[in-house]
Design a protein around this motif. Sequence first.
Motif, PDB file in Angstrom:
ATOM      1  N   GLY B 123      32.510  16.784  23.226  1.00 35.39           N
ATOM      2  CA  GLY B 123      31.299  17.415  22.702  1.00 35.39           C
ATOM      3  C   GLY B 123      31.006  18.662  23.510  1.00 35.39           C
ATOM      4  O   GLY B 123      31.914  19.267  24.080  1.00 35.39           O
ATOM      5  N   MET B 124      29.747  19.043  23.572  1.00 36.40           N
ATOM      6  CA  MET B 124      29.399  20.302  24.238  1.00 36.40           C
ATOM      7  C   MET B 124      29.796  20.306  25.722  1.00 36.40           C
ATOM      8  O   MET B 124      30.116  21.347  26.266  1.00 36.40           O
ATOM      9  CB  MET B 124      27.903  20.589  24.096  1.00 36.40           C
ATOM     10  N   THR B 125      29.773  19.124  26.335  1.00 37.54           N
ATOM     11  CA  THR B 125      30.170  19.054  27.747  1.00 37.54           C
ATOM     12  C   THR B 125      31.628  19.483  27.902  1.00 37.54           C
ATOM     13  O   THR B 125      31.954  20.354  28.715  1.00 37.54           O
ATOM     14  CB  THR B 125      30.002  17.609  28.254  1.00 37.54           C
ATOM     15  N   GLY B 126      32.489  18.870  27.105  1.00 34.47           N
ATOM     16  CA  GLY B 126      33.905  19.219  27.182  1.00 34.47           C
ATOM     17  C   GLY B 126      34.177  20.627  26.683  1.00 34.47           C
ATOM     18  O   GLY B 126      34.996  21.357  27.254  1.00 34.47           O
ATOM     19  N   PHE B 127      33.455  21.031  25.625  1.00 35.36           N
ATOM     20  CA  PHE B 127      33.666  22.386  25.100  1.00 35.36           C
ATOM     21  C   PHE B 127      33.223  23.429  26.135  1.00 35.36           C
ATOM     22  O   PHE B 127      33.829  24.498  26.242  1.00 35.36           O
ATOM     23  CB  PHE B 127      32.906  22.589  23.784  1.00 35.36           C
ATOM     24  N   SER B 128      32.162  23.115  26.879  1.00 41.69           N
ATOM     25  CA  SER B 128      31.734  24.044  27.938  1.00 41.69           C
ATOM     26  C   SER B 128      32.825  24.174  28.996  1.00 41.69           C
ATOM     27  O   SER B 128      33.112  25.274  29.484  1.00 41.69           O
ATOM     28  CB  SER B 128      30.442  23.540  28.602  1.00 41.69           C
ATOM     29  N   ALA B 129      33.411  23.052  29.369  1.00 41.99           N
ATOM     30  CA  ALA B 129      34.505  23.084  30.343  1.00 41.99           C
ATOM     31  C   ALA B 129      35.691  23.877  29.787  1.00 41.99           C
ATOM     32  O   ALA B 129      36.285  24.708  30.477  1.00 41.99           O
ATOM     33  CB  ALA B 129      34.930  21.662  30.708  1.00 41.99           C
ATOM     34  N   GLN B 267      30.693  35.682  35.503  1.00 42.08           N
ATOM     35  CA  GLN B 267      30.255  35.732  34.103  1.00 42.08           C
ATOM     36  C   GLN B 267      29.656  34.411  33.661  1.00 42.08           C
ATOM     37  O   GLN B 267      30.201  33.344  33.947  1.00 42.08           O
ATOM     38  CB  GLN B 267      31.466  36.095  33.223  1.00 42.08           C
ATOM     39  N   GLY B 268      28.532  34.500  32.979  1.00 42.67           N
ATOM     40  CA  GLY B 268      27.948  33.332  32.349  1.00 42.67           C
ATOM     41  C   GLY B 268      28.375  33.262  30.888  1.00 42.67           C
ATOM     42  O   GLY B 268      28.978  34.203  30.365  1.00 42.67           O
ATOM     43  N   PHE B 269      28.064  32.164  30.241  1.00 44.65           N
ATOM     44  CA  PHE B 269      28.403  32.067  28.823  1.00 44.65           C
ATOM     45  C   PHE B 269      27.480  31.061  28.152  1.00 44.65           C
ATOM     46  O   PHE B 269      26.895  30.206  28.799  1.00 44.65           O
ATOM     47  CB  PHE B 269      29.870  31.665  28.621  1.00 44.65           C
ATOM     48  N   PHE B 270      27.388  31.198  26.860  1.00 42.85           N
ATOM     49  CA  PHE B 270      26.524  30.346  26.057  1.00 42.85           C
ATOM     50  C   PHE B 270      27.472  29.654  25.100  1.00 42.85           C
ATOM     51  O   PHE B 270      28.087  30.282  24.237  1.00 42.85           O
ATOM     52  CB  PHE B 270      25.510  31.241  25.332  1.00 42.85           C
TER      53      PHE B 270
END
Lengths: 338, 338
Positions: B123-129, B267-270
């Motif tokens: 989910g978003m946790t893995g996609f963020s990684a 760099q940050g990201f959304f």
Amino acid sequence: MLAAAPQGAVSLDNFRLMEAPVPEVAQGEFLVRTLFLSVAPVMRQYMIDGAGIELPLRPGDVIHGRGVGQIIESRNSDFPVGTIVHGKLGWQDHAISDGADDKLMFPVGSRDLPHSTALGVLGMTGFSAFVGLFDIGQPVEGETVVVSGAAGGVGSIAGQLAKIAGCRVIGIAGTPEKCDMLTEELGFDEAVNYRSGNFAQRLADATPDGIDVIFDNVGGSVLDTALARINRYARVVSCGRISQYVDGPNHALANWWRIGENSARMQGFFVYEYRHRFAEAEAKMADWIREGRLRWREDVLDGFDRMPEALCRLFEGRNLGKQVVRVADPLSDAELGL
Amino acid sequence: MLAAAPQGAVSLDNFRLMEAPVPEVAQGEFLVRTLFLSVAPVMRQYMIDGAGIELPLRPGDVIHGRGVGQIIESRNSDFPVGTIVHGKLGWQDHAISDGADDKLMFPVGSRDLPHSTALGVLGMTGFSAFVGLFDIGQPVEGETVVVSGAAGGVGSIAGQLAKIAGCRVIGIAGTPEKCDMLTEELGFDEAVNYRSGNFAQRLADATPDGIDVIFDNVGGSVLDTALARINRYARVVSCGRISQYVDGPNHALANWWRIGENSARMQGFFVYEYRHRFAEAEAKMADWIREGRLRWREDVLDGFDRMPEALCRLFEGRNLGKQVVRVADPLSDAELGL
């Protein structure tokens, strides 16, 4: 040459003038007669512990530095006598090169413009502004661009390029006369003096829609104040850190977290890595100069012996525009035997 | 629901349990029965002044949050009864959605894996990684990658992905048992406890060739210590700042100048901006899970009423892996009338 590494600020007694015979030109080499030399803040680092690809200097070494010169003798067919080149001449009135590697020389493309431009707007100074702004900063028409150290060599060009890109451009500088130059001569929309009171408030007033690109030549508290105003997806071009060269990294950045928070980006760059962009940068900027859309200001001292003074002026914030020293005038074709 | 915004740390009395009737399903909508809910540090921000695209919550509002659920009633043919979806369910046991905009729901692709993975590794946790490491961090085989908050949901996955990319991976965590988990269960090369003495020296010992990528979930002094070790062209992925959420931006970054000095990038990201990468991320990570190359650890609490406790655990550093709460088990086809 270096007499002794600076302890704290750079001073005239860090240097000594030394005479040496002009070297013989070997096969594949050519001899460059220096016309102009430039100074840059990074030179202080060279004198202490090196910087980038430059090894630290030892007492007796020629100081690293860029210059523009005329080839007056050549045993290399790629670099004929009469060619105007810019490159790492060092602080000396004649230099030998084979055009390769460390002694890489670039022929000056736009010979209708003054030769000193190859040390400024059409040399590494301008190329740093060009690739820093366009490749790293990636400004979009209508965005707000803030340039720190805006009256300096790189900053004054970066701000004008941002105007050409259709941005609202705010310059940060340290004296009222520099601020006036930015708005009255160089077309910046506004200029803010970071040394007068209420800097944060005045920067906020000048950037009502926040900041999309920071072109930072200064670092430290000026950068920190600007970071407080960045928008989502902002780009921070970390081009120079003159605030930190003298006393070391003395200002810890409170607003670093705004980079992550805003999906923003802060990025440094090494201009020589963008060598593939130099020809395009020179051609475009030369056109903008001819069209009157890009102005540059040089601060010229006359005479090779004034190099130490020129460098000291940078750290005192006394230069208006790119600081260069005129060493000699070019020889005519007749004088060159052409 | 929110009872009162936190003053300082999040505590149980910031929350109140409220009962309400399950809403009617209108044309185009569907009703999701919550199976699992997750908690994340950013939720504290939602409760105070909003974050990203989320407006600040007011007392009485349902807390924003992601969950996985089963569609038990539907008047939308794209989302039939029985589908398992993940999305912004909020802290509630049933949620209405039309699948659009703010209530965007993603069908779970890999139904052979546990449903809770849609809140974590898939989910978003893995996609963020995944997008943080590969799109922003861009690790190259043989490089050194340092992950802070490495035992957390995103960090534990980012480190394993960096191993899959052929990097040397060092995890930073705050307890000996977390450090043991990283090296013994998740295959990190080394783990450094930032809370035991001499953190800077031990991080230096663990990164003899410097650091090429920092995947930062923590910020503050941990990030600062790691910045001191970055190599030329390093990438700093600014993914989270849990060190700053409680007390505000209390650590000013001393080593910020190393970013410019090393032609590096922070760099940050959304993560929602990288939606086009989610399908690939899910497919690849599901394969790596099936091959035993990617492990995840969940910290599961049972019962909807334990959501506040689950969030508090994050800030106390008590969770091992992704913190989730099991709200209900899925219904069978028979129970759903299929």
